[in-house]
Design a protein around this motif. Structure first.
Motif, PDB file in Angstrom:
ATOM      1  N   ASP A 168       0.828  -1.207   0.000  1.00  0.00           N
ATOM      2  CA  ASP A 168       0.000   0.000   0.000  1.00  0.00           C
ATOM      3  C   ASP A 168       0.864   1.259   0.000  1.00  0.00           C
ATOM      4  OD1 ASP A 168      -2.344  -1.407  -0.085  1.00  0.00           O
ATOM      5  OD2 ASP A 168      -2.723  -1.319   2.066  1.00  0.00           O
ATOM      6  N   ASP A 169       2.002   1.213   0.690  1.00  0.00           N
ATOM      7  CA  ASP A 169       2.910   2.366   0.698  1.00  0.00           C
ATOM      8  C   ASP A 169       3.533   2.567  -0.681  1.00  0.00           C
ATOM      9  OD1 ASP A 169       2.665   3.089   3.483  1.00  0.00           O
ATOM     10  OD2 ASP A 169       3.827   1.303   3.947  1.00  0.00           O
ATOM     11  N   ILE A 170       3.918   1.456  -1.322  1.00  0.00           N
ATOM     12  CA  ILE A 170       4.512   1.546  -2.663  1.00  0.00           C
ATOM     13  C   ILE A 170       3.514   2.162  -3.647  1.00  0.00           C
ATOM     14  CG2 ILE A 170       5.345   0.176  -4.625  1.00  0.00           C
ATOM     15  CD1 ILE A 170       6.548  -1.785  -2.551  1.00  0.00           C
ATOM     16  N   LEU A 171       2.238   1.836  -3.455  1.00  0.00           N
ATOM     17  CA  LEU A 171       1.187   2.321  -4.356  1.00  0.00           C
ATOM     18  C   LEU A 171       0.526   3.601  -3.836  1.00  0.00           C
ATOM     19  CD1 LEU A 171      -0.386  -1.142  -5.205  1.00  0.00           C
ATOM     20  CD2 LEU A 171       1.026   0.271  -6.710  1.00  0.00           C
ATOM     21  N   ASN A 172       1.169   4.236  -2.855  1.00  0.00           N
ATOM     22  CA  ASN A 172       0.672   5.503  -2.305  1.00  0.00           C
ATOM     23  C   ASN A 172      -0.781   5.395  -1.830  1.00  0.00           C
ATOM     24  OD1 ASN A 172       3.132   6.940  -2.894  1.00  0.00           O
ATOM     25  ND2 ASN A 172       2.501   6.915  -5.041  1.00  0.00           N
ATOM     26  N   HIS A 173      -1.111   4.233  -1.257  1.00  0.00           N
ATOM     27  CA  HIS A 173      -2.447   3.976  -0.700  1.00  0.00           C
ATOM     28  C   HIS A 173      -3.549   4.303  -1.716  1.00  0.00           C
ATOM     29  CE1 HIS A 173      -1.000   3.143   3.413  1.00  0.00           C
ATOM     30  NE2 HIS A 173      -0.027   3.952   3.058  1.00  0.00           N
ATOM     31  N   HIS A 174      -3.324   3.833  -2.941  1.00  0.00           N
ATOM     32  CA  HIS A 174      -4.303   4.038  -4.010  1.00  0.00           C
ATOM     33  C   HIS A 174      -5.634   3.408  -3.583  1.00  0.00           C
ATOM     34  CE1 HIS A 174      -6.242   4.148  -7.869  1.00  0.00           C
ATOM     35  NE2 HIS A 174      -5.160   4.585  -8.497  1.00  0.00           N
ATOM     36  N   PRO A 175      -6.717   4.169  -3.538  1.00  0.00           N
ATOM     37  CA  PRO A 175      -7.991   3.634  -3.031  1.00  0.00           C
ATOM     38  C   PRO A 175      -8.555   2.477  -3.842  1.00  0.00           C
ATOM     39  CG  PRO A 175      -8.312   5.789  -4.071  1.00  0.00           C
ATOM     40  CD  PRO A 175      -6.836   5.591  -3.930  1.00  0.00           C
ATOM     41  N   ASP A 176      -8.191   2.397  -5.138  1.00  0.00           N
ATOM     42  CA  ASP A 176      -8.709   1.319  -5.987  1.00  0.00           C
ATOM     43  C   ASP A 176      -7.855   0.056  -5.926  1.00  0.00           C
ATOM     44  OD1 ASP A 176     -10.768   2.942  -6.849  1.00  0.00           O
ATOM     45  OD2 ASP A 176      -9.616   3.716  -8.556  1.00  0.00           O
ATOM     46  N   PHE A 177      -6.676   0.154  -5.273  1.00  0.00           N
ATOM     47  CA  PHE A 177      -5.763  -0.987  -5.247  1.00  0.00           C
ATOM     48  C   PHE A 177      -5.169  -1.208  -3.857  1.00  0.00           C
ATOM     49  CE2 PHE A 177      -5.871   0.317  -9.697  1.00  0.00           C
ATOM     50  CZ  PHE A 177      -6.048  -0.902 -10.338  1.00  0.00           C
ATOM     51  N   LEU A 178      -6.020  -1.251  -2.853  1.00  0.00           N
ATOM     52  CA  LEU A 178      -5.561  -1.554  -1.505  1.00  0.00           C
ATOM     53  C   LEU A 178      -5.314  -3.055  -1.385  1.00  0.00           C
ATOM     54  CD1 LEU A 178      -7.956   0.744   0.550  1.00  0.00           C
ATOM     55  CD2 LEU A 178      -5.541   1.142   0.008  1.00  0.00           C
ATOM     56  N   PHE A 179      -4.246  -3.425  -0.692  1.00  0.00           N
ATOM     57  CA  PHE A 179      -3.870  -4.837  -0.618  1.00  0.00           C
ATOM     58  C   PHE A 179      -4.783  -5.631   0.315  1.00  0.00           C
ATOM     59  CE2 PHE A 179      -1.486  -8.384   1.227  1.00  0.00           C
ATOM     60  CZ  PHE A 179      -1.200  -9.075   0.064  1.00  0.00           C
ATOM     61  N   GLU A 180      -5.030  -5.119   1.505  1.00  0.00           N
ATOM     62  CA  GLU A 180      -5.863  -5.762   2.532  1.00  0.00           C
ATOM     63  C   GLU A 180      -5.214  -7.059   3.018  1.00  0.00           C
ATOM     64  OE1 GLU A 180      -9.636  -5.952   0.500  1.00  0.00           O
ATOM     65  OE2 GLU A 180     -10.159  -3.916   1.090  1.00  0.00           O
ATOM     66  N   LYS A 181      -5.351  -8.151   2.298  1.00  0.00           N
ATOM     67  CA  LYS A 181      -4.682  -9.402   2.641  1.00  0.00           C
ATOM     68  C   LYS A 181      -4.566 -10.237   1.381  1.00  0.00           C
ATOM     69  CE  LYS A 181      -8.859 -12.025   3.800  1.00  0.00           C
ATOM     70  NZ  LYS A 181      -9.538 -12.870   4.805  1.00  0.00           N
ATOM     71  N   ARG A 182      -3.653 -11.219   1.404  1.00  0.00           N
ATOM     72  CA  ARG A 182      -3.469 -12.073   0.236  1.00  0.00           C
ATOM     73  C   ARG A 182      -4.645 -13.023   0.111  1.00  0.00           C
ATOM     74  NH1 ARG A 182      -3.006 -13.112  -4.369  1.00  0.00           N
ATOM     75  NH2 ARG A 182      -1.499 -14.520  -5.309  1.00  0.00           N
ATOM     76  N   SER A 183      -5.276 -13.014  -1.050  1.00  0.00           N
ATOM     77  CA  SER A 183      -6.413 -13.897  -1.315  1.00  0.00           C
ATOM     78  C   SER A 183      -6.259 -14.508  -2.702  1.00  0.00           C
ATOM     79  CB  SER A 183      -7.734 -13.130  -1.208  1.00  0.00           C
ATOM     80  OG  SER A 183      -7.750 -12.001  -2.066  1.00  0.00           O
ATOM     81  N   LYS A 184      -6.568 -15.783  -2.814  1.00  0.00           N
ATOM     82  CA  LYS A 184      -6.419 -16.513  -4.073  1.00  0.00           C
ATOM     83  C   LYS A 184      -7.671 -17.348  -4.332  1.00  0.00           C
ATOM     84  CE  LYS A 184      -1.697 -17.518  -2.487  1.00  0.00           C
ATOM     85  NZ  LYS A 184      -0.724 -18.596  -2.250  1.00  0.00           N
TER      86      LYS A 184
END
Length: 335
Positions: free
Chosen positions: A172-188
């Motif tokens: 999220d820091d790398i992506l500047n906390h982009h609201p459309d691309f928040l990581f949240e947690k790994r999901s598959k």
């Protein structure tokens, strides 16, 4: 250099004399077979027996993906490079606990080492939370420093899993906390958000790309060291992918999002999760293909090689290790 062919259209693949014919509703395209390294099929494509025989003769791996972009399988031609000694040594190294542990450690250390390099690259460019990057880098390094205490593969994989969670915590820091691309947690299977959808899709392409390169060596893709050789068809490509996913997939994802090349419009919401749309997959593949052709300076060879070539060189190093010629050291990027 031979090219990777990506097919998103629906149609039929045939052998036409000594070329490949791809017939669609728009007409026929002739594909020069000598220029093709492997084929990725995303569309609804029918293939004739003559075509598959021709692809096998020309040593072309064909990777199939379903409507949602999930990898479904590979047409893996009969091995054309056979060396009984390499296969024997590979199996021997898997069955010998100590020898397997040595190689499994190499893949884990290579994986975490690449994650550290990615974090260092973005730490120097981060607008906020630089100290958190440094903290995460130290945490990953502490996992690396435990390598002499690892006594079995399961233990080291658990530590690698914890290290990867810490690595993901900086996305999220790398992506500047982009609201459309928040990581949240790994999901598959299925991915539950857009960022996870890109990670899953990119990882699948990475696995198959490495599988194509293994085919060009004497190594057997069914015998891995970090990932158990059980009833899954291939495992060595999963091992090697641990080293290349951070620089091949993750950095590409950051670039696509930060440069606004992929946006939330490039995703489809399915019943159970979120997937890249066909247009999104095309964008991802186009940029990945460019990246794999990009050349970087190889510090040991003293010349520039493509990212794709780096994978083949890594496999040759593993082969030399198994034959007792030179101890394997995983590739680590410097940028």
């Amino acid at each position: 250099m031979k090219k990777t062919l990506y097919i998103f259209q629906s149609g039929e693949l045939h052998r036409k004399d000594n070329s490949i014919s791809f017939e669609t509703s728009e007409g026929r395209k002739m594909l020069p077979v000598e220029d093709i390294n492997d084929i990725y099929i995303f569309g609804e494509v029918d293939a004739t027996k003559k075509f598959l025989e021709f692809a096998s003769q020309k040593q072309i791996c064909i990777h199939f993906f379903n409507h949602y972009g999930y990898y479904t399988g590979t047409f893996y031609p009969r091995e054309h490079l056979n060396a009984g000694l390499v296969v024997v040594k590979q199996a021997e190294a898997y069955l010998d606990k100590e020898k397997r542990l040595v190689l499994a450690k190499k893949f884990i250390k290579g994986s975490i080492g690449q994650m550290i390099q990615v974090l260092k690259y973005y730490q120097s460019r981060a607008k906020t939370n630089r100290e958190l990057f440094l903290q995460t880098i130290d945490e990953l390094q502490s996992v690396l420093d435990k390598d002499k205490k690892w006594e079995n593969v399961e233990e080291m994989m658990a530590d690698e899993g914890h290290a990867r969670e810490k690595y993901y915590s900086r996305f999220d820091d790398i992506l500047n906390h982009h609201p459309d691309f928040l990581f949240e947690k790994r999901s598959k299977r299925p991915p539950l958000n857009r960022l996870n959808a890109m990670i899953s899709f990119g990882n699948q392409i990475c696995y198959t790309m490495i599988l194509s390169e293994i085919y060009k060596t004497y190594l057997d893709p069914r015998i891995g060291f970090l990932h158990s050789s059980n009833f899954r068809r291939f495992s060595l490509n999963l091992d090697v992918a641990e080293i290349f996913k951070p620089i091949m997939v993750d950095r590409l994802i950051f670039s696509l999002i930060n440069k606004k090349m992929i946006t939330k419009k490039d995703f489809d919401k399915q019943m159970e999760g979120i997937m890249l749309s066909e247009e999104g997959r095309k964008k991802f593949i186009a940029e990945l293909d460019k990246r794999m052709k990009t050349t970087v300076n190889h510090r040991h060879l003293g010349k520039s090689v493509s990212y794709r070539r780096l994978i083949r060189l890594e496999l040759y190093k593993i082969q030399k290790h198994l034959l007792g010629e030179k101890e394997y050291e995983p590739y680590r990027s410097l940028w």
